[in-house]
Write a protein that holds these residues in place. Structure first.
Motif, mmCIF file in Angstrom:
data_model
loop_
_atom_site.group_PDB
_atom_site.id
_atom_site.type_symbol
_atom_site.label_atom_id
_atom_site.label_comp_id
_atom_site.label_asym_id
_atom_site.label_seq_id
_atom_site.Cartn_x
_atom_site.Cartn_y
_atom_site.Cartn_z
ATOM 1 N N ARG A 107 43.513 30.379 38.724
ATOM 2 C CA ARG A 107 43.802 30.193 37.298
ATOM 3 C C ARG A 107 43.952 28.722 36.923
ATOM 4 N NH1 ARG A 107 46.675 34.805 38.779
ATOM 5 N NH2 ARG A 107 46.023 36.697 37.658
ATOM 6 N N LEU A 108 44.658 27.953 37.758
ATOM 7 C CA LEU A 108 44.889 26.555 37.404
ATOM 8 C C LEU A 108 43.595 25.742 37.505
ATOM 9 C CD1 LEU A 108 46.820 24.382 36.510
ATOM 10 C CD2 LEU A 108 47.440 24.005 38.906
ATOM 11 N N ALA A 109 42.847 25.937 38.612
ATOM 12 C CA ALA A 109 41.589 25.194 38.764
ATOM 13 C C ALA A 109 40.600 25.583 37.673
ATOM 14 C CB ALA A 109 40.991 25.451 40.141
ATOM 15 N N THR A 110 40.653 26.839 37.229
ATOM 16 C CA THR A 110 39.805 27.279 36.124
ATOM 17 C C THR A 110 40.223 26.594 34.833
ATOM 18 O OG1 THR A 110 39.430 29.441 37.164
ATOM 19 C CG2 THR A 110 39.036 29.282 34.791
ATOM 20 N N LYS A 111 41.521 26.536 34.605
ATOM 21 C CA LYS A 111 42.039 25.888 33.398
ATOM 22 C C LYS A 111 41.688 24.406 33.367
ATOM 23 C CE LYS A 111 46.095 26.182 30.448
ATOM 24 N NZ LYS A 111 47.442 26.787 30.291
ATOM 25 N N LEU A 112 41.649 23.789 34.548
ATOM 26 C CA LEU A 112 41.330 22.363 34.631
ATOM 27 C C LEU A 112 39.829 22.109 34.595
ATOM 28 C CD1 LEU A 112 43.919 21.247 37.335
ATOM 29 C CD2 LEU A 112 44.054 20.921 34.858
ATOM 30 N N GLY A 113 39.022 23.188 34.603
ATOM 31 C CA GLY A 113 37.580 23.053 34.454
ATOM 32 C C GLY A 113 36.805 22.848 35.739
ATOM 33 N N MET A 114 37.465 22.908 36.890
ATOM 34 C CA MET A 114 36.748 22.727 38.155
ATOM 35 C C MET A 114 36.080 24.023 38.613
ATOM 36 S SD MET A 114 39.289 20.202 40.287
ATOM 37 C CE MET A 114 40.728 21.183 39.905
ATOM 38 N N VAL A 115 36.764 25.132 38.462
ATOM 39 C CA VAL A 115 36.201 26.440 38.796
ATOM 40 C C VAL A 115 35.716 27.074 37.504
ATOM 41 C CG1 VAL A 115 36.721 28.750 39.669
ATOM 42 C CG2 VAL A 115 37.644 26.735 40.826
ATOM 43 N N THR A 116 34.452 27.467 37.473
ATOM 44 C CA THR A 116 33.845 27.914 36.213
ATOM 45 C C THR A 116 33.316 29.338 36.263
ATOM 46 O OG1 THR A 116 31.717 26.952 36.885
ATOM 47 C CG2 THR A 116 33.202 25.563 35.577
ATOM 48 N N ARG A 117 33.539 30.044 37.350
ATOM 49 C CA ARG A 117 33.045 31.416 37.455
ATOM 50 C C ARG A 117 34.173 32.334 37.899
ATOM 51 N NH1 ARG A 117 31.652 33.066 42.904
ATOM 52 N NH2 ARG A 117 32.195 31.413 44.375
ATOM 53 N N PRO A 118 34.074 33.621 37.585
ATOM 54 C CA PRO A 118 35.100 34.558 38.042
ATOM 55 C C PRO A 118 34.907 34.893 39.518
ATOM 56 C CG PRO A 118 33.396 35.731 36.868
ATOM 57 C CD PRO A 118 33.059 34.272 36.742
ATOM 58 N N PRO A 119 35.898 35.503 40.156
ATOM 59 C CA PRO A 119 35.705 35.988 41.526
ATOM 60 C C PRO A 119 34.519 36.954 41.583
ATOM 61 C CG PRO A 119 38.020 36.055 40.931
ATOM 62 C CD PRO A 119 37.271 35.741 39.674
ATOM 63 N N ASP A 120 33.828 36.982 42.711
ATOM 64 C CA ASP A 120 32.606 37.773 42.784
ATOM 65 C C ASP A 120 32.675 38.953 43.744
ATOM 66 O OD1 ASP A 120 32.815 35.989 44.847
ATOM 67 O OD2 ASP A 120 30.849 35.084 44.580
ATOM 68 N N GLY A 121 33.782 39.163 44.402
ATOM 69 C CA GLY A 121 33.948 40.304 45.295
ATOM 70 C C GLY A 121 35.312 40.932 45.096
ATOM 71 N N THR A 122 35.537 42.037 45.789
ATOM 72 C CA THR A 122 36.835 42.705 45.669
ATOM 73 C C THR A 122 37.114 43.506 46.934
ATOM 74 O OG1 THR A 122 38.157 44.176 44.255
ATOM 75 C CG2 THR A 122 35.858 44.759 44.564
ATOM 76 N N CYS A 123 38.384 43.772 47.187
ATOM 77 C CA CYS A 123 38.747 44.547 48.375
ATOM 78 C C CYS A 123 39.927 45.459 48.059
ATOM 79 C CB CYS A 123 39.086 43.633 49.555
ATOM 80 S SG CYS A 123 40.605 42.668 49.346
ATOM 81 N N SER A 124 40.037 46.517 48.837
ATOM 82 C CA SER A 124 41.148 47.451 48.688
ATOM 83 C C SER A 124 42.035 47.404 49.921
ATOM 84 C CB SER A 124 40.627 48.880 48.499
ATOM 85 O OG SER A 124 40.035 49.350 49.710
ATOM 86 N N ARG A 125 43.239 47.952 49.773
ATOM 87 C CA ARG A 125 44.143 48.082 50.916
ATOM 88 C C ARG A 125 45.038 49.286 50.711
ATOM 89 N NH1 ARG A 125 49.578 44.936 51.396
ATOM 90 N NH2 ARG A 125 50.219 46.882 50.391
ATOM 91 N N ALA A 126 45.245 50.029 51.791
ATOM 92 C CA ALA A 126 46.219 51.121 51.790
ATOM 93 C C ALA A 126 46.819 51.218 53.184
ATOM 94 C CB ALA A 126 45.561 52.446 51.406
#
Length: 489
Positions: free
Chosen positions: A227-246
């Motif tokens: 969130r912070l790096a995105t707000k500062l403009g360095m990261v410009t894309r959303p996460p591209d994968g996901t995982c589950s846990r149980a």
């Protein structure tokens, strides 16, 4: 053989498969070599003009922190540990109170284990029954070929991996950083960070509070959402994968290996896994990795998590009672490294910088390694007295050269596995044929201990290619694949 015969020959499925595989390998090699050349043309940091000469005097009282780290997970806390240990005035901000949970596969690979040992907390995690050494492990291929062996005796003092719940792991690293001298501030979610070019300082604002902190250098280590790096403009894309846990309690499963990876043909290049913890719980997890156009990253995780648990013939038989299984938890994955992980007086590390292997979804050991590397780099920058963007760019060169360029291979392999799942069948058959020593070498590659380019070494290419030819012959002649038992005798 005339031209028409040649065209007919090339058009055969197995010939097209081999030519496509060679083309993918050639492209991956070219990209890898290009990245390697580009990221190793560094200047010495001391060759830059010194803008803040007083910073190198650690004993001089100042009204700011030399380094402020946002996020006290494995990356941020490891960075804080080594900075604090070396006497750097360091602030470590964590939005929650420890111990707190995080959702992932809980596997800490070899490089991370070495850092835990260096911190002096590995033995405590083992003795307190908070971490389990993974010795008995293996894989199950898309066609059901499988092998479980033992790797510990072939790997020496450092195992391939341990299973450690994040509620224990993150707490142990953060407390180690605090003991080493980092100023750990819990319950301190960061709302914003603003840089003043005149003073050369960041002002870090805490959410829901009037509290602010000043720092010369900012380290964004706030996890995959970044969130912070995105707000500062360095990261410009959303996460591209996901995982589950149980988590699955001991009385609800009959799984006695330490860890097994399951490759479902329709899930590739994603996978599912079972890891056994020291308290007897199982971590059942599913990773959705980009590359399969039939899978929706935002919507399909719950389907695959439940489907494999109930319908997969190998996974489902590990469970005795699904009624007491923890409700699925989910987390995002930022894979393959971000293009910009630096700026004026700021760097991004760990999951926030996308330092997660695209092939495996593993990120804890890369996060810890990036934290340790960041500490060394920042101390060199403090000594040089310059934190401009052109200086901080060298940190990206360093982590790319250390492990990031290997992500290029991982992406290429992901694409290859999606189109040709039989490669995983051949690899599993090769592991089963060659045994535990081969499994240990395979584990070193899969856990990022050695680069994936090692898969092109003769010891892998010859054996896997031979098994591939056998499987192709069986497929062409209509012979069934032999499916050995998941449990090694």
């Amino acid at each position: 053989m005339d031209l028409h015969d040649l065209i007919d020959f090339v058009a055969q499925p197995h010939v097209r498969f081999i030519l496509t595989a060679l083309a993918v390998i050639a492209v991956a090699v070219a990209i890898y070599l290009r990245c390697f050349v580009l990221t190793n043309s560094e200047r010495n940091l001391k060759s830059y003009a010194c803008r803040y000469p007083d910073d190198k005097d650690k004993s001089k009282p100042v009204d700011f922190y030399h380094v402020a780290i946002v996020g006290a997970g494995p990356a941020g806390a490891t960075c804080g540990y080594y900075l604090g240990k070396d006497g750097v005035n360091c602030l470590l901000l964590e939005k929650k109170k420890f111990p707190r949970d995080k959702y992932c596969g809980d596997a800490v690979c070899k490089t991370g284990i070495e850092i835990l040992k260096d911190m002096g907390i590995y033995d405590d995690l083992i003795s307190q029954n908070k971490a389990r050494v993974a010795d008995s492990g293996g894989m199950c291929s898309p066609s059901g070929l499988s092998y479980i062996g033992r790797s510990k005796q072939h790997l020496g003092e450092i195992p391939a991996a341990i299973a450690c719940k994040r509620i224990h792991l993150d707490n142990a690293i953060a407390m180690a950083a605090k003991r080493a001298g980092a100023n750990l501030q819990e319950n301190s979610p960061v709302e914003d960070a603003v840089f003043d070019d005149g003073t050369g300082l960041w002002t870090i604002k805490i959410e829901g509070s009037d509290k602010t902190y000043k720092a010369r250098i900012l380290v964004c280590a706030d996890g995959a959402p970044s969130r912070l790096a995105t707000k500062l403009g360095m990261v410009t894309r959303p996460p591209d994968g996901t995982c589950s846990r149980a988590y699955i309690p001991p009385d609800c499963h009959k799984f006695d290996a330490d860890g097994v990876i399951f490759y479902n043909r329709d899930l590739l290049p994603g996978y599912s896994a079972l890891f056994r913890h020291a308290d007897g719980d199982l971590n059942y997890c599913v990773y959705l990795i980009p590359g399969n156009p039939k899978i929706n990253m935002d919507k399909d995780l719950g389907h695959w998590h439940n489907y494999l648990m109930k319908e997969d013939e190998n996974i489902s038989k590990a469970f005795v009672n699904t009624d007491k299984i923890e409700r699925m938890k989910a987390a995002s994955l930022r894979l393959g490294g971000e293009r910009y992980t630096y700026g004026d007086h700021v760097i991004v590390i760990g999951d926030a910088a996308g330092m997660i292997d695209p092939m495996t979804g593993e990120g804890i050991h890369h996060a810890m390694e990036s934290g340790k590397m960041a500490s060394k780099f920042l101390q060199d920058a403090i000594e040089a007295g310059n934190y401009g963007e052109h200086v901080m760019a060298h940190f990206r060169d360093k982590w790319l050269a250390k492990f990031g360029n290997d992500f290029t291979w991982s992406w290429a392999i992901c694409k290859l596995l999606y189109h040709f799942p039989i490669l995983l069948d051949a690899a599993t058959a090769a592991v089963a044929r060659k045994g535990d020593a081969f499994l240990a070498k395979w584990a070193d590659i899969m856990t990022g201990r050695v680069p994936k380019i090692h898969l092109l070494r003769p010891e892998f290419v010859i054996v896997i290619t031979a098994e591939l030819m056998i499987l192709l012959w069986k497929r062409l002649t209509g012979q069934p694949f032999k499916k050995p038992s998941l449990k090694k005798d």
